[in-house]
Design an enzyme around this catalytic site. Structure first.
Site, PDB file in Angstrom:
ATOM      1  N   SER A  15       1.024  -1.199   0.003  1.00  0.00           N
ATOM      2  CA  SER A  15       0.086   0.098  -0.173  1.00  0.00           C
ATOM      3  C   SER A  15       0.910   1.377   0.053  1.00  0.00           C
ATOM      4  O   SER A  15       2.089   1.288   0.084  1.00  0.00           O
ATOM      5  CB  SER A  15      -1.099  -0.015   1.086  1.00  0.00           C
ATOM      6  OG  SER A  15      -0.041   0.127   2.547  1.00  0.00           O
ATOM      7  N   LEU A  17       3.222   4.556  -0.143  1.00  0.00           N
ATOM      8  CA  LEU A  17       4.317   4.634  -0.920  1.00  0.00           C
ATOM      9  C   LEU A  17       4.930   3.559  -1.293  1.00  0.00           C
ATOM     10  O   LEU A  17       5.730   3.608  -2.517  1.00  0.00           O
ATOM     11  CB  LEU A  17       5.424   5.550   0.083  1.00  0.00           C
ATOM     12  CG  LEU A  17       4.774   6.797   0.883  1.00  0.00           C
ATOM     13  CD1 LEU A  17       5.870   7.419   1.653  1.00  0.00           C
ATOM     14  CD2 LEU A  17       4.490   7.705  -0.158  1.00  0.00           C
ATOM     15  N   CYS A  89      10.094   1.353   2.659  1.00  0.00           N
ATOM     16  CA  CYS A  89       8.957   2.099   3.015  1.00  0.00           C
ATOM     17  C   CYS A  89       7.989   1.805   4.380  1.00  0.00           C
ATOM     18  O   CYS A  89       7.064   2.479   4.746  1.00  0.00           O
ATOM     19  CB  CYS A  89       7.854   2.165   1.761  1.00  0.00           C
ATOM     20  SG  CYS A  89       8.777   2.710   0.278  1.00  0.00           S
ATOM     21  N   TYR A 164       7.678   8.501  16.969  1.00  0.00           N
ATOM     22  CA  TYR A 164       7.874   8.451  15.494  1.00  0.00           C
ATOM     23  C   TYR A 164       9.041   9.333  15.111  1.00  0.00           C
ATOM     24  O   TYR A 164       9.698   8.962  14.048  1.00  0.00           O
ATOM     25  CB  TYR A 164       6.550   9.034  15.038  1.00  0.00           C
ATOM     26  CG  TYR A 164       6.401   8.999  13.420  1.00  0.00           C
ATOM     27  CD1 TYR A 164       6.212   7.785  12.583  1.00  0.00           C
ATOM     28  CD2 TYR A 164       6.594  10.380  12.802  1.00  0.00           C
ATOM     29  CE1 TYR A 164       6.427   7.778  11.552  1.00  0.00           C
ATOM     30  CE2 TYR A 164       6.592  10.347  11.346  1.00  0.00           C
ATOM     31  CZ  TYR A 164       6.379   9.229  10.802  1.00  0.00           C
ATOM     32  OH  TYR A 164       6.231   8.997   9.317  1.00  0.00           O
ATOM     33  N   LYS A 168      12.441   8.073  13.101  1.00  0.00           N
ATOM     34  CA  LYS A 168      12.668   8.558  11.619  1.00  0.00           C
ATOM     35  C   LYS A 168      14.126   9.471  11.671  1.00  0.00           C
ATOM     36  O   LYS A 168      14.691   9.505  10.868  1.00  0.00           O
ATOM     37  CB  LYS A 168      11.538   9.659  11.125  1.00  0.00           C
ATOM     38  CG  LYS A 168      10.396   8.729  11.051  1.00  0.00           C
ATOM     39  CD  LYS A 168      10.656   7.689  10.048  1.00  0.00           C
ATOM     40  CE  LYS A 168       9.131   6.874   9.606  1.00  0.00           C
ATOM     41  NZ  LYS A 168       9.581   5.857   8.420  1.00  0.00           N
ATOM     42  N   THR A 199      -1.551   8.650   2.009  1.00  0.00           N
ATOM     43  CA  THR A 199      -1.393   7.192   2.203  1.00  0.00           C
ATOM     44  C   THR A 199      -2.405   6.723   3.341  1.00  0.00           C
ATOM     45  O   THR A 199      -3.200   7.596   3.939  1.00  0.00           O
ATOM     46  CB  THR A 199      -0.106   7.042   2.493  1.00  0.00           C
ATOM     47  OG1 THR A 199       0.176   7.812   3.801  1.00  0.00           O
ATOM     48  CG2 THR A 199       0.924   7.579   1.438  1.00  0.00           C
TER      49      THR A 199
END
Length: 258
Positions: A15, A17, A89, A164, A168, A199
């Site tokens: 799904s 990206l 991804c 998060y 990242k 997304t």
């Protein structure tokens, strides 16, 4: 590097990206292996992609944190053609304050889950793909390219994004040292930091709500499209002088506190 005749592993490929990236690479002549959770619709996606293209595409169900799953995906791709492309991804997030309004701290298990998926999972696939790429013959001195996915939240994390943003930020931090580690093998490493993209992570909000979210982007004032991310992946793969860099794709967005 020419995409045609290569194979690629794309994580989170069922799904968003990852799917857009798989479609783009298939259209350019690569064979693609999607690595996504068993609970994803990966099998159905592969069947649909196979009907849409003459390219070869396979689905490996598994968690990016698991060595066996990642190794299976890498081996499957290498059976199809030389593995020269890996695109990470797969990722997830949560929204929890470090200390909530009731004075309760961020649950450690919830923090660790996000970091292990987004950071540990990325490195797990990266290291195994890189090891396979070392077996390739060189093309203009290159054996492969690895593209990781961070986020603009790595730089401007919002309220509730501690886990998060940390995860990242870790992906961003991997970029230069791993590019330097793998330079001797002719393997490039880059990271894309997307902004607000259309997304599944945004959920099933109405188009009006999504338009309102996208309107905060300076220019163009909309959500990014997955194929725009995939187009950037394609450009990275084809441009051999891109290496060790984090590239934002965000319409000049800079996140506020919330």
């Amino acid at each position: 590097m020419d995409i045609k005749g290569t194979s690629a592993v794309v994580t989170g490929g069922a799904s968003g990206l990852g799917l857009a990236t798989a479609q783009r690479l298939l259209s350019r002549g690569a064979s693609v292996v999607l690595l996504d959770l068993p609970s994803s619709n990966g099998a159905a996606v592969v069947q649909e992609l196979a009907e849409q293209t003459s390219g070869t595409v396979h689905f490996v169900p598994g968690d990016v944190r698991e060595e066996s799953a990642a190794q299976t995906a890498v081996a499957r791709a290498a059976e199809l053609a030389p593995l020269r492309i890996a695109v990470n991804c797969a990722g997830t997030g949560n929204g929890i304050r470090t200390v909530n309004r009731d004075g309760k701290p961020f649950p450690q298990a919830d923090f660790e889950r996000i970091v292990t998926i987004n950071l540990f999972g990325t490195f797990n696939v990266l290291r195994l793909a890189a090891a396979e790429m070392t077996k390739n013959d060189t093309l203009d001195g290159m054996r492969g390219v690895i593209v990781n996915t961070a986020s603009v939240a790595a730089f401007e994390g919002q309220i509730g994004q501690a886990a998060y943003s940390a995860s990242k930020g870790g992906v961003v931090g991997l970029t230069v040292p791993v590019a330097r580690d793998l330079a001797v093998w002719g393997i490039r490493v880059l990271t894309i930091a997307p902004g607000l993209m259309q997304t599944p992570i945004l959920g099933t909000d109405s188009s009006d709500v999504l338009d309102a979210i996208g309107s905060v982007v300076p220019n163009p004032a909309r959500l990014g499209r997955p194929d725009e991310f995939a187009h950037l992946v394609e450009s990275i793969v084809e441009n051999d002088y891109l290496n060790g860099e984090v590239i934002r794709i965000d319409g000049a967005l800079r996140l506020g506190p919330k």
